[in-house]
Design a protein around this motif. Structure first.
Motif, PDB file in Angstrom:
ATOM      1  N   MET A   1     -43.580  77.066   7.061  1.00 60.64           N
ATOM      2  CA  MET A   1     -44.340  75.871   6.850  1.00 60.64           C
ATOM      3  C   MET A   1     -45.171  75.324   7.981  1.00 60.64           C
ATOM      4  O   MET A   1     -45.354  74.226   8.240  1.00 60.64           O
ATOM      5  N   THR A   2     -45.887  76.528   8.613  1.00 59.27           N
ATOM      6  CA  THR A   2     -46.689  76.115   9.718  1.00 59.27           C
ATOM      7  C   THR A   2     -47.740  75.147   9.467  1.00 59.27           C
ATOM      8  O   THR A   2     -47.999  74.453  10.546  1.00 59.27           O
ATOM      9  N   LEU A   3     -48.235  75.021   8.417  1.00 59.29           N
ATOM     10  CA  LEU A   3     -49.270  74.154   8.172  1.00 59.29           C
ATOM     11  C   LEU A   3     -48.863  72.786   7.415  1.00 59.29           C
ATOM     12  O   LEU A   3     -49.589  71.762   7.080  1.00 59.29           O
ATOM     13  N   GLY A   4     -47.283  72.757   7.428  1.00 59.77           N
ATOM     14  CA  GLY A   4     -46.822  71.303   7.079  1.00 59.77           C
ATOM     15  C   GLY A   4     -47.039  70.875   5.753  1.00 59.77           C
ATOM     16  O   GLY A   4     -47.470  69.728   5.581  1.00 59.77           O
ATOM     17  N   TYR A   5     -47.166  71.872   4.997  1.00 56.67           N
ATOM     18  CA  TYR A   5     -47.405  71.763   3.300  1.00 56.67           C
ATOM     19  C   TYR A   5     -49.170  71.229   3.372  1.00 56.67           C
ATOM     20  O   TYR A   5     -49.359  70.540   2.640  1.00 56.67           O
ATOM     21  N   GLY A   6     -49.732  71.362   4.318  1.00 55.92           N
ATOM     22  CA  GLY A   6     -51.273  71.009   4.459  1.00 55.92           C
ATOM     23  C   GLY A   6     -51.362  69.450   5.095  1.00 55.92           C
ATOM     24  O   GLY A   6     -52.412  68.914   5.398  1.00 55.92           O
ATOM     25  N   LYS A   7     -50.098  68.839   5.271  1.00 58.12           N
ATOM     26  CA  LYS A   7     -50.151  67.773   5.889  1.00 58.12           C
ATOM     27  C   LYS A   7     -50.961  67.503   7.281  1.00 58.12           C
ATOM     28  O   LYS A   7     -51.676  66.757   7.583  1.00 58.12           O
TER      29      LYS A   7
ATOM     30  N   ALA B   1     -60.476  67.382  14.974  1.00 58.26           N
ATOM     31  CA  ALA B   1     -61.313  67.433  16.110  1.00 58.26           C
ATOM     32  C   ALA B   1     -61.283  68.761  16.900  1.00 58.26           C
ATOM     33  O   ALA B   1     -62.291  69.205  17.033  1.00 58.26           O
ATOM     34  N   LEU B   2     -60.056  69.381  17.082  1.00 60.40           N
ATOM     35  CA  LEU B   2     -60.146  70.588  17.504  1.00 60.40           C
ATOM     36  C   LEU B   2     -60.767  71.611  16.682  1.00 60.40           C
ATOM     37  O   LEU B   2     -61.558  72.549  17.240  1.00 60.40           O
ATOM     38  N   ALA B   3     -60.540  71.610  15.413  1.00 58.03           N
ATOM     39  CA  ALA B   3     -61.346  72.536  14.483  1.00 58.03           C
ATOM     40  C   ALA B   3     -62.932  72.298  14.643  1.00 58.03           C
ATOM     41  O   ALA B   3     -63.601  73.444  14.472  1.00 58.03           O
TER      42      ALA B   3
ATOM     43  N   ALA C   1     -63.913  76.076  13.717  1.00 54.67           N
ATOM     44  CA  ALA C   1     -62.754  76.564  13.014  1.00 54.67           C
ATOM     45  C   ALA C   1     -62.396  75.784  11.907  1.00 54.67           C
ATOM     46  O   ALA C   1     -62.669  74.715  11.800  1.00 54.67           O
ATOM     47  N   THR C   2     -61.367  76.145  11.125  1.00 58.11           N
ATOM     48  CA  THR C   2     -60.670  75.521  10.220  1.00 58.11           C
ATOM     49  C   THR C   2     -59.724  74.821  10.796  1.00 58.11           C
ATOM     50  O   THR C   2     -58.922  75.448  11.540  1.00 58.11           O
ATOM     51  N   PRO C   3     -58.909  73.666  10.385  1.00 55.68           N
ATOM     52  CA  PRO C   3     -57.745  73.152  10.875  1.00 55.68           C
ATOM     53  C   PRO C   3     -56.601  74.131  10.486  1.00 55.68           C
ATOM     54  O   PRO C   3     -55.749  74.349  11.322  1.00 55.68           O
ATOM     55  N   ALA C   4     -56.845  74.844   9.479  1.00 59.50           N
ATOM     56  CA  ALA C   4     -55.670  75.876   9.262  1.00 59.50           C
ATOM     57  C   ALA C   4     -55.592  76.866  10.574  1.00 59.50           C
ATOM     58  O   ALA C   4     -54.711  77.259  11.060  1.00 59.50           O
ATOM     59  N   GLN C   5     -56.792  77.355  10.845  1.00 58.95           N
ATOM     60  CA  GLN C   5     -56.946  78.394  11.910  1.00 58.95           C
ATOM     61  C   GLN C   5     -56.380  77.728  13.055  1.00 58.95           C
ATOM     62  O   GLN C   5     -55.639  78.361  14.090  1.00 58.95           O
ATOM     63  N   VAL C   6     -56.742  76.385  13.508  1.00 57.56           N
ATOM     64  CA  VAL C   6     -56.250  75.737  14.802  1.00 57.56           C
ATOM     65  C   VAL C   6     -54.740  75.806  14.670  1.00 57.56           C
ATOM     66  O   VAL C   6     -53.986  75.961  15.793  1.00 57.56           O
ATOM     67  N   VAL C   7     -54.125  75.324  13.737  1.00 57.72           N
ATOM     68  CA  VAL C   7     -52.651  75.227  13.764  1.00 57.72           C
ATOM     69  C   VAL C   7     -52.013  76.477  13.938  1.00 57.72           C
ATOM     70  O   VAL C   7     -51.203  76.762  14.634  1.00 57.72           O
TER      71      VAL C   7
ATOM     72  N   LEU D   1     -56.710  83.307   2.605  1.00 57.83           N
ATOM     73  CA  LEU D   1     -56.132  84.423   3.075  1.00 57.83           C
ATOM     74  C   LEU D   1     -56.920  85.030   4.260  1.00 57.83           C
ATOM     75  O   LEU D   1     -56.272  85.465   5.175  1.00 57.83           O
ATOM     76  N   ALA D   2     -58.085  85.176   3.988  1.00 61.94           N
ATOM     77  CA  ALA D   2     -59.096  85.825   4.792  1.00 61.94           C
ATOM     78  C   ALA D   2     -59.223  85.029   6.017  1.00 61.94           C
ATOM     79  O   ALA D   2     -59.160  85.325   6.958  1.00 61.94           O
ATOM     80  N   SER D   3     -59.629  83.475   5.805  1.00 64.68           N
ATOM     81  CA  SER D   3     -59.774  82.678   6.705  1.00 64.68           C
ATOM     82  C   SER D   3     -58.473  82.544   7.813  1.00 64.68           C
ATOM     83  O   SER D   3     -58.657  82.404   9.015  1.00 64.68           O
ATOM     84  N   ASN D   4     -57.154  82.519   7.098  1.00 60.00           N
ATOM     85  CA  ASN D   4     -56.130  82.406   7.992  1.00 60.00           C
ATOM     86  C   ASN D   4     -55.895  83.617   8.824  1.00 60.00           C
ATOM     87  O   ASN D   4     -55.569  83.455  10.046  1.00 60.00           O
ATOM     88  N   LEU D   5     -56.598  84.677   8.689  1.00 57.75           N
ATOM     89  CA  LEU D   5     -56.233  85.831   9.628  1.00 57.75           C
ATOM     90  C   LEU D   5     -56.856  85.766  10.571  1.00 57.75           C
ATOM     91  O   LEU D   5     -56.498  86.317  11.689  1.00 57.75           O
ATOM     92  N   GLN D   6     -57.968  85.024  10.658  1.00 58.75           N
ATOM     93  CA  GLN D   6     -59.219  84.953  11.927  1.00 58.75           C
ATOM     94  C   GLN D   6     -58.497  84.103  12.767  1.00 58.75           C
ATOM     95  O   GLN D   6     -59.093  83.909  13.742  1.00 58.75           O
ATOM     96  N   ALA D   7     -57.370  83.250  12.285  1.00 63.13           N
ATOM     97  CA  ALA D   7     -56.666  82.626  13.416  1.00 63.13           C
ATOM     98  C   ALA D   7     -56.324  83.462  14.870  1.00 63.13           C
ATOM     99  O   ALA D   7     -56.240  82.866  15.644  1.00 63.13           O
TER     100      ALA D   7
END
Length: 268
Positions: free
Chosen positions: A180-186, A195-197, A202-208, A229-235
């Motif tokens: 649940m690293t992305l907190g259901y998207g919350k 702001a970090l994204a 980057a995307t907010p998901a990549q930052v988290v 799926l592809a974007s998350n990998l880039q984190a």
């Protein structure tokens, strides 16, 4: 013994064709760790996707979790063999106790001995726990011995940073896996994360995900969309500064999203 990969695919809430498609796409994109569980009712779909991928079994890291009904000495190994049949493999790389036995109905020592038996039989290369609090984690180490409990998989995201469990796990030499690293998207809507994204393009998901990876956690985000799926990998390539990490650290508010009655232990 293969180390737990830093980055994998979670399959919680994915069933049938959705699970097959998600796993198939992830494997095509380069994911090599897949996390499932008996209670997810998708082990068969995961097995089908892996079989259809053409990827050699030794290149994959496969995790499943034993459901609470199967924690007893006489049920754990047979249930794991059923899981292996569904997954079309002769072993998983990691088998976890999914939740502590409700009200301690099955002694932890009994479950851990059954898991150790599964490991001796080659059904699981490594064993571990999930949703364990500090006391249960320490008890598991006391029973199993040092270096045996490979991970504690727990809910962990910027709004629930679970520091007591993390500290105790590190002291015991147990890897933390964040679900649940992305907190259901919350948490992706949080102004600090956004702001970090922007700052990192980057995307907010990549930052988290980058935040969790930099803290040393293994992560297993899920998605049914190829782009995500592809974007998350880039984190994995994103590096946050100490200042960035400090900003995310301030977001902890103890907000637990997974707390099933009758299953959850007394949280720290």
């Amino acid at each position: 013994m293969q180390a737990i990969p830093d980055f994998g695919l979670g399959t919680f809430r994915l069933k049938g064709q959705a699970a097959i498609d998600s796993v198939s796409t992830a494997l095509e994109l380069g994911y090599r760790a897949i996390d499932t569980a008996q209670i997810y009712d998708n082990e068969e779909a995961v097995g089908q996707a892996i079989a259809g991928s053409g990827i050699a079994r030794q290149e994959l890291f496969l995790t499943t979790k034993i459901w609470t009904e199967h924690l007893s000495r006489d049920r754990l190994v047979p249930s794991l063999k059923q899981s292996l049949h569904k997954l079309r493999t002769d072993h998983v790389d990691l088998a976890l106790i999914h939740w502590p036995s409700p009200d301690g109905a099955v002694p932890l020592a009994e479950t851990l001995e059954a898991l150790a038996q599964a490991r001796r039989e080659g059904l699981a290369r490594q064993i571990g726990v999930s949703n364990f609090n500090v006391a249960l984690m320490r008890q598991a180490v006391a029973v199993a011995g040092p270096g045996v409990i490979a991970t504690n998989q727990v809910e962990l995201h910027p709004y629930l940073q679970n520091r007591a469990v993390v500290e105790a796990a590190r002291a015991a030499g147990i890897r933390v896996t964040s679900y649940m690293t992305l907190g259901y998207g919350k948490v992706l809507q949080d102004p600090v994360i956004q702001a970090l994204a922007q700052r990192h393009h980057a995307t907010p998901a990549q930052v988290v995900l980058a935040w969790a990876l930099q803290l040393g956690y293994a992560v297993i985000p899920s998605s049914t969309q190829r782009a995500h799926l592809a974007s998350n990998l880039q984190a994995r390539a994103l590096r946050l500064s100490d200042e960035d990490m400090a900003h995310v650290a301030t977001l902890d508010r103890g907000e637990r999203l997974v707390d099933p009655q009758g299953l959850a232990p007394r949280w720290d």
